[in-house]
Write an enzyme that holds these catalytic residues in place. Structure first.
Site, PDB file in Angstrom:
ATOM      1  N   ASP A  97       6.015 -14.195  11.970  1.00 29.05           N
ATOM      2  CA  ASP A  97       4.696 -14.783  11.731  1.00 29.05           C
ATOM      3  C   ASP A  97       3.686 -13.657  11.943  1.00 29.05           C
ATOM      4  OD1 ASP A  97       2.277 -16.028  11.813  1.00 29.05           O
ATOM      5  OD2 ASP A  97       2.927 -17.688  13.106  1.00 29.05           O
ATOM      6  N   GLU A 144       0.850  -1.211   0.000  1.00 26.22           N
ATOM      7  CA  GLU A 144       0.000   0.000   0.000  1.00 26.22           C
ATOM      8  C   GLU A 144       0.877   1.250   0.000  1.00 26.22           C
ATOM      9  OE1 GLU A 144      -3.166  -0.164   2.945  1.00 26.22           O
ATOM     10  OE2 GLU A 144      -3.312   2.009   2.915  1.00 26.22           O
ATOM     11  N   HIS A 179      -8.804  22.002  -1.087  1.00 22.19           N
ATOM     12  CA  HIS A 179      -8.926  22.259  -2.516  1.00 22.19           C
ATOM     13  C   HIS A 179      -9.325  23.710  -2.712  1.00 22.19           C
ATOM     14  CE1 HIS A 179      -9.926  17.860  -2.148  1.00 22.19           C
ATOM     15  NE2 HIS A 179      -8.692  17.966  -2.562  1.00 22.19           N
TER      16      HIS A 179
HETATM   17  C1  MEV Z   1      -5.617   2.684   5.641  1.00 22.46           C
HETATM   18  O1  MEV Z   1      -4.724   1.675   5.244  1.00 22.46           O
HETATM   19  C2  MEV Z   1      -5.542   2.910   7.151  1.00 22.46           C
HETATM   20  C3  MEV Z   1      -6.516   3.947   7.709  1.00 22.46           C
HETATM   21  O2  MEV Z   1      -7.842   3.607   7.325  1.00 22.46           O
HETATM   22  C4  MEV Z   1      -6.355   3.937   9.197  1.00 22.46           C
HETATM   23  C5  MEV Z   1      -7.342   4.785   9.929  1.00 22.46           C
HETATM   24  O3  MEV Z   1      -8.449   4.997   9.446  1.00 22.46           O
HETATM   25  O4  MEV Z   1      -6.996   5.220  11.069  1.00 22.46           O
HETATM   26  C6  MEV Z   1      -6.221   5.301   7.118  1.00 22.46           C
END
Ligand code: MEV
Length: 568
Positions: free
Chosen positions: A271, A81, A370
């Site tokens: 793990d 990610e 924005h």
């Molecule tokens: C995304 O990978 C993680 C979040 O959803 C964590 C959160 O909402 O605190 C951004």
């Protein structure tokens, strides 16, 4: 072994090879594993699990700027990610300006469970086990084992009643291992003796992944300036309250924490399913699933965060020893104990949690994210010219704004002066919106309020509202530095660069001159030689022709050739 400088300034701007070159503390094997695109050959993969048909590579990146317990750390993450590593590094940098993170970890105690069924009397069986605890522990630890030689081994035996079952917990110090194998082996070994002592029947003997005796903790304290102001802190406190009170939010909040913890676990061959299971079970230990972290404001108005969770991690055995990339990642970290690894993972989890909350509380459609900006210079106008201007915004390409409501009326300024108009997205329907195209039009109005309301190229400007999320949350990437003046810049092609470098070399220039001289000489000599050869050939032919004439044996073709040669 921590590093001297965890900032690695400009790291993100480099390519992977140049980034690896900055990891000067790594062995050649580690560098090779990192550069190999996955590091696992098929034979090794085939030994790890069953029915292997391939392997799956994930990117490994490094979170920078971490100061943990006063030392600087580079932390490897294996994750697919985007933005996770950037967010962790960003918070680590902010935290570093306030002293960084502090950690503390329990002894590496794992729990092995033994399920005893059909026990005639659980209270009596419990008393017997308690009376025999020392001898049972002695029996368990009486095996040749490096872990036991290093001070590990079974430390306690506890009894619990769960429904009609007697559950024994073997509390085992597993030192720097994750410990699953050692604990399972002990539980297996002791089972017959437990049956004999309790009169019951042992069914399961297996490690518990709720490693509640092996907790890791981390904390951090940030000034309002470091985190972005008092409003941001207030937002974070409200966001944290939401996660504490609501399991639906807590699951996502904790997922954000595990974005770091699991990514480090995966990179370092841990793990990570066990880690995830332990973390989420711990989050529900009170009976309600809740946040793994807590956030508060201290007397000085600073934001204080802490986290506590079970972290069963090891630096000996398992994939951390077998997988070349996992070994390389442990080398990047340079931890010298499993406890240190657990502390670093907890600190990174806390940073990740704060990064996510900060982004969430500062990013909503009502925030100043924005926006559009147009600017202009007031024109010269004659005495009878317009006195005021109206500003319009339209999404249609219209030739006149006659029937539209202006955004602003009565604008004016001195000729030559700068003027501007900013607009920010809001929740309202008439506000600007993301990814939309708008025309801003300035219309002159004369003294008596007349105008032609016409849109001309000179009085209109088109603007697209782009997503400004990242430029708001993280500084935009700096442009690449210009090449130093004395070192020529060859652009992206190393081949072209090398050629230009060679042009500058004396030996290359000498070789070039010799080549040109030989080439020019050949250019002159080769035609001369060809000419000479032709003349000679002609002479021989004529001689032959003359002889043939004399002998009267010459054919018509040969006569023709003779004439060709003549005109050649
Ligand atoms: C995304 O990978 C993680 C979040 O959803 C964590 C959160 O909402 O605190 C951004």
């Amino acid at each position: 072994m921590p590093v001297d400088d965890s900032c690695l300034s400009g790291f993100y701007r480099l390519d992977p090879e140049a980034r690896r070159a900055l990891l000067t503390h790594l062995s050649p094997e580690a560098l090779e594993a990192l550069s190999s695109g996955g590091g696992l050959d098929e034979a090794s993969a085939d030994r790890m699990i069953e029915n292997v048909v391939g392997s799956l590579a994930l990117p490994v990146g490094i979170a920078t700027h971490f100061i943990i317990d006063g030392k600087q750390w580079l932390i490897p993450f294996a994750v697919e990610e985007s933005s996770i590593i950037a967010a962790a590094s960003n918070i680590a940098k902010r935290a570093a300006s306030c002293g960084g993170f502090s950690t503390s970890c329990d002894e590496p105690l794992m729990i092995g469970q033994i399920q005893v069924l059909d026990v005639p009397s659980i209270p009596e069986a419990t008393s017997v086990i308690q009376a025999e605890e020392a001898s049972l522990i002695e029996f368990l630890n009486d095996i040749p084992s490096t872990m036991i030689q290093l001070g590990g081994g079974c430390k306690r035996i506890e009894c619990r009643q769960v429904e009609d079952m007697l559950i024994l917990h073997l509390i085992v110090d597993v030192r720097d291992a994750m410990g699953a194998n050692a604990v399972n082996t002990m539980a297996e070994r002791i089972a017959p003796r437990i049956e004999a002592l309790t009169g019951g029947r042992v069914l399961l003997r297996i490690l518990s992944n709720l490693a509640s005796e092996r907790l890791a903790r981390a904390s951090v304290r940030l000034s309002p300036d470091a985190i972005g102001g008092e409003d941001v802190i207030a937002g974070i406190i409200d966001a944290a309250r939401f996660a504490e009170a609501d399991p639906y939010r807590a699951a996502t909040h904790n997922k954000g924490i595990m974005n770091a913890i699991s990514a480090i676990g995966l990179a370092c061959g841990q793990d990570w399913r066990a880690i995830e299971a332990g973390a989420h079970a711990w989050a529900a230990i009170s009976g309600q699933y809740s946040s793994l972290s807590t956030w508060s404001i201290d007397d000085e108005g600073w934001l204080c965060g802490s986290i506590e969770l079970p972290l069963a991690v090891g630096i000996v055995g398992g994939a951390s020893k077998v997988h070349p990339v996992a070994r390389a990642c442990l080398e990047i970290l340079g931890v010298d104990s499993a406890q240190q690894l657990a502390g670093i993972m907890a600190a990174a989890g806390l940073a990740q949690n704060l990064g996510a909350m900060r982004a969430l509380v500062t990013f909503d459609n009502n925030s100043k994210l924005h926006s559009t900006r147009i600017s202009w210079i007031w024109p010269e106008i004659d005495e009878e010219g317009p006195l005021i201007w109206n500003l319009y915004r339209t999404q249609l390409t219209v030739s006149s704004v006659n029937f539209m409501a202006p955004l602003r009326t009565g604008l004016s300024g001195e000729a030559g002066e700068d003027a501007w108009f900013n607009e920010t997205e809001s929740g309202l329907r008439e506000s600007i919106h993301l990814e939309q195209y708008y025309y801003y039009v300035l219309i002159p109005i004369d003294v008596v309020g007349n105008s032609d309301y016409l849109v001309r190229p000179g009085n209109s400007r088109g603007i697209v509202v782009h997503d400004q999320y990242w430029s708001y949350h993280f500084p935009p990437p700096e442009p690449p530095p210009p090449p130093p003046p004395d070192v020529p810049y060859y652009g992206p092609s190393p081949w072209y660069g090398r050629l230009l470098d060679d042009f500058g070399m004396g030996r290359f220039q000498q070789a070039g001159m010799v080549f040109i001289a030989v080439f020019l000489t050949n250019l002159m000599l080769v035609p001369m030689m060809i000419n000479k050869y032709r003349v000679k050939k002609r002479k021989v032919r004529r001689e032959k022709a003359r002889k043939a004439k004399r002998d009267g044996t010459m054919s018509t073709d040969e006569f023709a050739d003779d004439f060709d040669d003549f005109f050649d």
